[in-house]
Design a protein around this motif. Structure first.
Motif, PDB file in Angstrom:
ATOM      1  N   GLU A 137       0.830  -1.210   0.000  1.00 27.52           N
ATOM      2  CA  GLU A 137       0.000   0.000   0.000  1.00 27.52           C
ATOM      3  C   GLU A 137       0.862   1.258   0.000  1.00 27.52           C
ATOM      4  O   GLU A 137       0.531   2.258  -0.647  1.00 27.52           O
ATOM      5  CB  GLU A 137      -0.932  -0.025   1.211  1.00 27.52           C
ATOM      6  CG  GLU A 137      -1.990  -1.118   1.129  1.00 27.52           C
ATOM      7  CD  GLU A 137      -2.760  -1.283   2.423  1.00 27.52           C
ATOM      8  OE1 GLU A 137      -2.405  -0.603   3.418  1.00 27.52           O
ATOM      9  OE2 GLU A 137      -3.714  -2.093   2.444  1.00 27.52           O
ATOM     10  N   MET A 138       1.974   1.217   0.703  1.00 27.74           N
ATOM     11  CA  MET A 138       2.900   2.343   0.711  1.00 27.74           C
ATOM     12  C   MET A 138       3.460   2.589  -0.689  1.00 27.74           C
ATOM     13  O   MET A 138       3.568   3.740  -1.148  1.00 27.74           O
ATOM     14  CB  MET A 138       4.045   2.045   1.693  1.00 27.74           C
ATOM     15  CG  MET A 138       5.000   3.198   1.933  1.00 27.74           C
ATOM     16  SD  MET A 138       6.408   2.690   2.997  1.00 27.74           S
ATOM     17  CE  MET A 138       5.526   2.016   4.416  1.00 27.74           C
ATOM     18  N   LEU A 139       3.796   1.503  -1.397  1.00 27.24           N
ATOM     19  CA  LEU A 139       4.314   1.640  -2.760  1.00 27.24           C
ATOM     20  C   LEU A 139       3.245   2.205  -3.692  1.00 27.24           C
ATOM     21  O   LEU A 139       3.543   3.042  -4.556  1.00 27.24           O
ATOM     22  CB  LEU A 139       4.800   0.286  -3.271  1.00 27.24           C
ATOM     23  CG  LEU A 139       5.955  -0.352  -2.500  1.00 27.24           C
ATOM     24  CD1 LEU A 139       6.314  -1.700  -3.096  1.00 27.24           C
ATOM     25  CD2 LEU A 139       7.171   0.555  -2.476  1.00 27.24           C
ATOM     26  N   ASP A 140       2.003   1.754  -3.523  1.00 27.09           N
ATOM     27  CA  ASP A 140       0.897   2.294  -4.327  1.00 27.09           C
ATOM     28  C   ASP A 140       0.784   3.804  -4.128  1.00 27.09           C
ATOM     29  O   ASP A 140       0.596   4.561  -5.096  1.00 27.09           O
ATOM     30  CB  ASP A 140      -0.427   1.636  -3.930  1.00 27.09           C
ATOM     31  CG  ASP A 140      -0.588   0.240  -4.518  1.00 27.09           C
ATOM     32  OD1 ASP A 140       0.019  -0.037  -5.568  1.00 27.09           O
ATOM     33  OD2 ASP A 140      -1.334  -0.560  -3.926  1.00 27.09           O
ATOM     34  N   ALA A 141       0.897   4.244  -2.881  1.00 28.52           N
ATOM     35  CA  ALA A 141       0.778   5.669  -2.578  1.00 28.52           C
ATOM     36  C   ALA A 141       1.922   6.464  -3.197  1.00 28.52           C
ATOM     37  O   ALA A 141       1.713   7.560  -3.748  1.00 28.52           O
ATOM     38  CB  ALA A 141       0.740   5.877  -1.068  1.00 28.52           C
ATOM     39  N   LEU A 142       3.123   5.925  -3.142  1.00 29.00           N
ATOM     40  CA  LEU A 142       4.269   6.608  -3.745  1.00 29.00           C
ATOM     41  C   LEU A 142       4.098   6.730  -5.257  1.00 29.00           C
ATOM     42  O   LEU A 142       4.400   7.780  -5.852  1.00 29.00           O
ATOM     43  CB  LEU A 142       5.559   5.848  -3.420  1.00 29.00           C
ATOM     44  CG  LEU A 142       6.036   5.922  -1.969  1.00 29.00           C
ATOM     45  CD1 LEU A 142       7.146   4.901  -1.714  1.00 29.00           C
ATOM     46  CD2 LEU A 142       6.527   7.330  -1.637  1.00 29.00           C
ATOM     47  N   LEU A 143       3.604   5.666  -5.893  1.00 26.13           N
ATOM     48  CA  LEU A 143       3.367   5.719  -7.336  1.00 26.13           C
ATOM     49  C   LEU A 143       2.315   6.761  -7.674  1.00 26.13           C
ATOM     50  O   LEU A 143       2.444   7.512  -8.656  1.00 26.13           O
ATOM     51  CB  LEU A 143       2.917   4.344  -7.845  1.00 26.13           C
ATOM     52  CG  LEU A 143       4.004   3.335  -8.192  1.00 26.13           C
ATOM     53  CD1 LEU A 143       3.377   2.013  -8.603  1.00 26.13           C
ATOM     54  CD2 LEU A 143       4.920   3.854  -9.303  1.00 26.13           C
ATOM     55  N   GLY A 150      11.222   6.864  -4.961  1.00 23.74           N
ATOM     56  CA  GLY A 150      10.860   6.425  -3.620  1.00 23.74           C
ATOM     57  C   GLY A 150      10.351   4.998  -3.599  1.00 23.74           C
ATOM     58  O   GLY A 150      10.535   4.278  -2.612  1.00 23.74           O
ATOM     59  N   VAL A 151       9.709   4.575  -4.679  1.00 25.07           N
ATOM     60  CA  VAL A 151       9.235   3.194  -4.779  1.00 25.07           C
ATOM     61  C   VAL A 151      10.421   2.236  -4.735  1.00 25.07           C
ATOM     62  O   VAL A 151      10.389   1.219  -4.031  1.00 25.07           O
ATOM     63  CB  VAL A 151       8.422   2.988  -6.077  1.00 25.07           C
ATOM     64  CG1 VAL A 151       8.135   1.504  -6.305  1.00 25.07           C
ATOM     65  CG2 VAL A 151       7.113   3.768  -6.019  1.00 25.07           C
ATOM     66  N   ILE A 152      11.469   2.571  -5.469  1.00 23.88           N
ATOM     67  CA  ILE A 152      12.638   1.691  -5.526  1.00 23.88           C
ATOM     68  C   ILE A 152      13.341   1.664  -4.165  1.00 23.88           C
ATOM     69  O   ILE A 152      13.680   0.591  -3.650  1.00 23.88           O
ATOM     70  CB  ILE A 152      13.619   2.149  -6.617  1.00 23.88           C
ATOM     71  CG1 ILE A 152      12.911   2.226  -7.975  1.00 23.88           C
ATOM     72  CG2 ILE A 152      14.815   1.201  -6.681  1.00 23.88           C
ATOM     73  CD1 ILE A 152      12.220   0.957  -8.388  1.00 23.88           C
TER      74      ILE A 152
END
Length: 269
Positions: A137-143, A150-152
């Motif tokens: 969910e954190m990665l989804d928000a960053l995208l 930030g995703v990487i």
């Protein structure tokens, strides 16, 4: 690094898959993990291409390969089996992280895998979480906010368990931009791992000689996955690379290539 050429294999689903070919000798197909493309193998190529014809694949959704509207991890299994079969002879198959899961399943789809090397397979076993839902969910928000870099970084820190200094070192490598370009593929792959069920019985007849590599400092869940796969395969051995985490290709290049070459070049007695 020697002369490199490119090639493309079109899978049954119609997706073109690109690979980069270099070196000479028996074929070695290499399957990268999440947050990467074929160029992640750069540090280990000089040693491997001296003894093998290396085929470094771009998995679907990145680099020179195509994609499809609907993602299913089963297509990835078929993709790698198609690349293996296109070479017309038995090949060695090496996969890292998510790519190790893909390579393992591909080995069930083709009789043309001579030896199998899997490093820190991205499989959740025994209740051990590699990819907590909150991280996805954190990665989804960053995208959603356009922070692909930030995703990487978050994937490397929160998923691969790499220390800050290793992440900063990897940020200096040429492959970093390729990772950023493929950032949108990461959440779907993490969700695929969450949905995947590892059934040891399915691999009981997979007689292909296999080497499981695990980083001594890799996340515990990945070590458990390597142990589970090692136990499931009838002809497998596990090697723990002490002092290494999830990116030994970068931080322990000599150790990684020594283990891989020793296994691939060994004559079975």
């Amino acid at each position: 690094m020697g002369e490199t050429s490119t090639g493309t294999v079109t899978t049954e689903s119609g997706t073109p898959l690109a690979y980069w070919r270099c070196g000479k000798g028996p074929p070695l197909v290499m399957v990268h993990g999440t947050a990467a493309d074929h160029s992640r193998w750069g540090p280990v190529l000089p040693a491997l291409e001296e003894r093998f014809t290396v085929y470094a694949v771009d998995r679907r959704g990145r680099g020179g390969s195509g994609d499809s509207d609907e993602y299913a991890v089963e297509r990835e299994f078929e993709d790698i089996a198609a690349v293996v079969d296109s070479l017309g002879e038995p090949v060695n198959l090496l996969g890292h992280s998510y790519g190790a899961l893909v390579a393992l399943e591909a080995a069930l789809l083709t009789p043309n895998v001579r030896k199998l090397v899997l490093y820190d397979p991205g499989i959740e076993v025994g209740g051990e979480e590699i990819y907590p839902y909150e991280v996805v969910e954190m990665l989804d928000a960053l995208l959603e906010h356009g922070d692909r870099d930030g995703v990487i970084e978050t994937t490397m820190r929160k998923v691969a368990g790499l220390p800050p200094e290793t992440v900063e070192y990897m940020r200096t490598l040429p492959v970093w931009q390729s990772r950023v370009d493929a950032a949108h593929t990461i959440p779907r792959e993490l969700r695929a791992v969450k949905a995947y069920h590892f059934d040891p019985e399915r691999f009981g007849d997979l007689a292909t000689p296999a080497l499981m590599l695990a980083g001594g400092d890799s996340p515990v869940a990945m070590r458990k996955a390597a142990e589970a796969v090692d136990e499931a395969l009838p002809d497998s051995r596990l090697v723990v690379m002490e002092g290494q985490g999830h990116s030994a290709m970068d931080t322990g290049t000599y150790l990684f290539t020594t283990e891989v070459l020793s296994f691939l070049e060994a004559t079975r007695g």
